[in-house]
Design a protein around this motif. Sequence first.
Motif, mmCIF file in Angstrom:
data_model
loop_
_atom_site.group_PDB
_atom_site.id
_atom_site.type_symbol
_atom_site.label_atom_id
_atom_site.label_comp_id
_atom_site.label_asym_id
_atom_site.label_seq_id
_atom_site.Cartn_x
_atom_site.Cartn_y
_atom_site.Cartn_z
ATOM 1 N N LEU A 1 0.821 -1.209 0.000
ATOM 2 C CA LEU A 1 0.000 0.000 0.000
ATOM 3 C C LEU A 1 0.860 1.267 0.000
ATOM 4 N N ILE A 2 1.899 1.274 0.829
ATOM 5 C CA ILE A 2 2.766 2.462 0.901
ATOM 6 C C ILE A 2 3.560 2.627 -0.384
ATOM 7 N N ASN A 3 4.053 1.536 -0.932
ATOM 8 C CA ASN A 3 4.773 1.595 -2.209
ATOM 9 C C ASN A 3 3.895 2.174 -3.312
ATOM 10 N N ASN A 4 2.631 1.743 -3.360
ATOM 11 C CA ASN A 4 1.701 2.263 -4.370
ATOM 12 C C ASN A 4 1.496 3.764 -4.188
ATOM 13 N N ALA A 5 1.396 4.190 -2.935
ATOM 14 C CA ALA A 5 1.221 5.622 -2.663
ATOM 15 C C ALA A 5 2.451 6.409 -3.102
ATOM 16 N N ILE A 6 3.625 5.885 -2.810
ATOM 17 C CA ILE A 6 4.876 6.549 -3.218
ATOM 18 C C ILE A 6 4.933 6.662 -4.742
ATOM 19 N N ASP A 7 4.593 5.563 -5.430
ATOM 20 C CA ASP A 7 4.617 5.568 -6.904
ATOM 21 C C ASP A 7 3.644 6.602 -7.463
ATOM 22 N N ALA A 8 2.454 6.710 -6.851
ATOM 23 C CA ALA A 8 1.465 7.684 -7.325
ATOM 24 C C ALA A 8 1.940 9.116 -7.105
ATOM 25 N N LEU A 9 2.573 9.370 -5.963
ATOM 26 C CA LEU A 9 3.107 10.705 -5.678
ATOM 27 C C LEU A 9 4.210 11.075 -6.662
ATOM 28 N N LYS A 10 5.079 10.090 -6.988
ATOM 29 C CA LYS A 10 6.148 10.328 -7.972
ATOM 30 C C LYS A 10 5.563 10.595 -9.354
ATOM 31 N N GLU A 11 4.634 9.733 -9.776
ATOM 32 C CA GLU A 11 4.089 9.824 -11.134
ATOM 33 C C GLU A 11 3.370 11.152 -11.359
ATOM 34 N N ASN A 12 2.645 11.621 -10.340
ATOM 35 C CA ASN A 12 1.869 12.854 -10.479
ATOM 36 C C ASN A 12 2.659 14.106 -10.109
ATOM 37 N N LYS A 13 3.934 13.896 -9.731
ATOM 38 C CA LYS A 13 4.836 15.015 -9.428
ATOM 39 C C LYS A 13 4.201 15.996 -8.437
ATOM 40 N N ILE A 14 3.757 15.436 -7.319
ATOM 41 C CA ILE A 14 3.063 16.229 -6.305
ATOM 42 C C ILE A 14 4.070 17.063 -5.522
ATOM 43 N N SER A 15 3.770 18.339 -5.363
ATOM 44 C CA SER A 15 4.604 19.173 -4.482
ATOM 45 C C SER A 15 4.183 18.918 -3.037
ATOM 46 N N ASN A 16 5.155 18.889 -2.146
ATOM 47 C CA ASN A 16 4.910 18.549 -0.740
ATOM 48 C C ASN A 16 4.191 17.204 -0.590
ATOM 49 N N PRO A 17 4.740 16.148 -1.188
ATOM 50 C CA PRO A 17 4.084 14.839 -1.111
ATOM 51 C C PRO A 17 4.099 14.293 0.313
ATOM 52 N N LYS A 18 2.995 13.644 0.680
ATOM 53 C CA LYS A 18 2.894 13.152 2.049
ATOM 54 C C LYS A 18 1.980 11.940 2.133
ATOM 55 N N ILE A 19 2.331 11.028 3.027
ATOM 56 C CA ILE A 19 1.514 9.857 3.320
ATOM 57 C C ILE A 19 1.180 9.871 4.809
ATOM 58 N N GLU A 20 -0.103 9.693 5.121
ATOM 59 C CA GLU A 20 -0.542 9.650 6.511
ATOM 60 C C GLU A 20 -0.997 8.244 6.874
ATOM 61 N N LEU A 21 -0.634 7.809 8.078
ATOM 62 C CA LEU A 21 -1.068 6.516 8.593
ATOM 63 C C LEU A 21 -1.768 6.773 9.928
ATOM 64 N N ILE A 22 -3.084 6.590 9.947
ATOM 65 C CA ILE A 22 -3.891 6.914 11.116
ATOM 66 C C ILE A 22 -4.334 5.622 11.807
ATOM 67 N N ILE A 23 -3.989 5.506 13.083
ATOM 68 C CA ILE A 23 -4.418 4.357 13.889
ATOM 69 C C ILE A 23 -5.603 4.800 14.731
ATOM 70 N N ASP A 24 -6.749 4.165 14.504
ATOM 71 C CA ASP A 24 -7.966 4.520 15.229
ATOM 72 C C ASP A 24 -8.644 3.235 15.687
ATOM 73 N N GLU A 25 -8.502 2.909 16.977
ATOM 74 C CA GLU A 25 -8.959 1.625 17.512
ATOM 75 C C GLU A 25 -8.271 0.502 16.726
ATOM 76 N N LYS A 26 -9.055 -0.476 16.201
ATOM 77 C CA LYS A 26 -8.450 -1.556 15.410
ATOM 78 C C LYS A 26 -8.619 -1.281 13.925
ATOM 79 N N LYS A 27 -8.356 -0.035 13.564
ATOM 80 C CA LYS A 27 -8.501 0.400 12.179
ATOM 81 C C LYS A 27 -7.283 1.215 11.780
ATOM 82 N N LEU A 28 -6.775 0.921 10.593
ATOM 83 C CA LEU A 28 -5.629 1.664 10.051
ATOM 84 C C LEU A 28 -6.046 2.310 8.743
ATOM 85 N N ILE A 29 -5.857 3.629 8.653
ATOM 86 C CA ILE A 29 -6.167 4.371 7.428
ATOM 87 C C ILE A 29 -4.864 4.878 6.831
ATOM 88 N N ILE A 30 -4.627 4.513 5.577
ATOM 89 C CA ILE A 30 -3.429 4.960 4.858
ATOM 90 C C ILE A 30 -3.889 5.861 3.715
#
Length: 369
Positions: free
Chosen positions: A277-306
């Motif tokens: 999942l993180i690799n795919n996000a990195i590839d998408a950020l590279k491909e779209n040439k995003i300025s200030n690229p960032k990935i967030e990982l949120i832990i909420d109870e037994k749930k992870l949001i990437i």
Amino acid sequence: MPKPTILIVDDNQSNIKILVEFLCTEFEIIVSMSGEEALSIVQKERIDLILLDIFMPKMDGFEVCKRINENHEKYYIPIIFVTASNSDDDIEKGFTLGAVDYITKPFRKIEIISRVKTHILLQDYKNNLEDRVKEEIEKNKLKEKIMFHQSKLISTGEMINSIAHQWRQPLNSINSAVMGVDTLLMQKNIFCKEINQKLEEIEIQTQYMSKTIEDFSNYLNPNKNKANHKLKKIIKKSLTILRTKFSKNKIAYEIIEKSDAEIFCIEGEIIQVLIVLINNAIDALKENKISNPKIELIIDEKKLIISDNAGGIKSNIDKIFLPYFSTKKAQEGLGIGLYLAKTIIEDSNNGKITVKNNDLGAEFTIKFN
């Protein structure tokens, strides 16, 4: 439950009046005084049974019956001929054209109601039987798919074991070489922070590759061991493996811990999913040439949001977890990463993975039980 709808087709108003009086308390009634009008009604309305006179001007009942059975493809409608004729030839012709019954005048209320109910009930049984047959066919198709999938899993397991056998020795050799270089530097009293850091990264990567081989080898093992693991610790291990890729592409990441979650899982398999999942996000950020690229990982109870800020999945988001489907160029991937991630989460770790686009980019959610 709605009343069954009966279409009465007769050019004689007296006959229609009698039939309506007999049937109106138990059935919805539609009336037609010509064959042409009856055909039009059948195309527009849901009709459960037709009471059809034979002798009508312009288009007789035989022609109406023939056209309905030839052209009405939506569903089968039982047709009962209701007529003054008791000719054997007419009766035979009616059944030949597809009628289910034949009632001669004068009408008897108990006979009309009994036969109408019987044929509506028979048609319900027939429809239910067809549904059951379709259901059983689908079940058999599903069983065939499961058997095919199981045979593929067996072949996959054999292939993974073969790869594991071939990879272990080279990985051990790399680790030995790293240790040799580290020992040599110590003997020559050479200390270089950058070199030590790179050696540590090589060791982490080879350990991960070795563990991945072991995890894949055990993936098909029904007796593989699960344990309780801190979700944040699993995330940190995944990010450590990808540290160089984050640094090289100047991508930031943030772990937002809303709760101290502990999950019951196979740690190595969850790490593999997070790396996909993180690799795919990195590839998408590279491909779209995003300025200030960032990935967030949120832990909420037994749930992870990437989530990322790469602009989202442009099309076919509903197909993203299908095997061999990829949003990348053909040379960049086979499209099995997300399929395997879903399989690992849902089949092996009793979780659920979903995806959607938010205002900034793609958002994957993993829920653990």
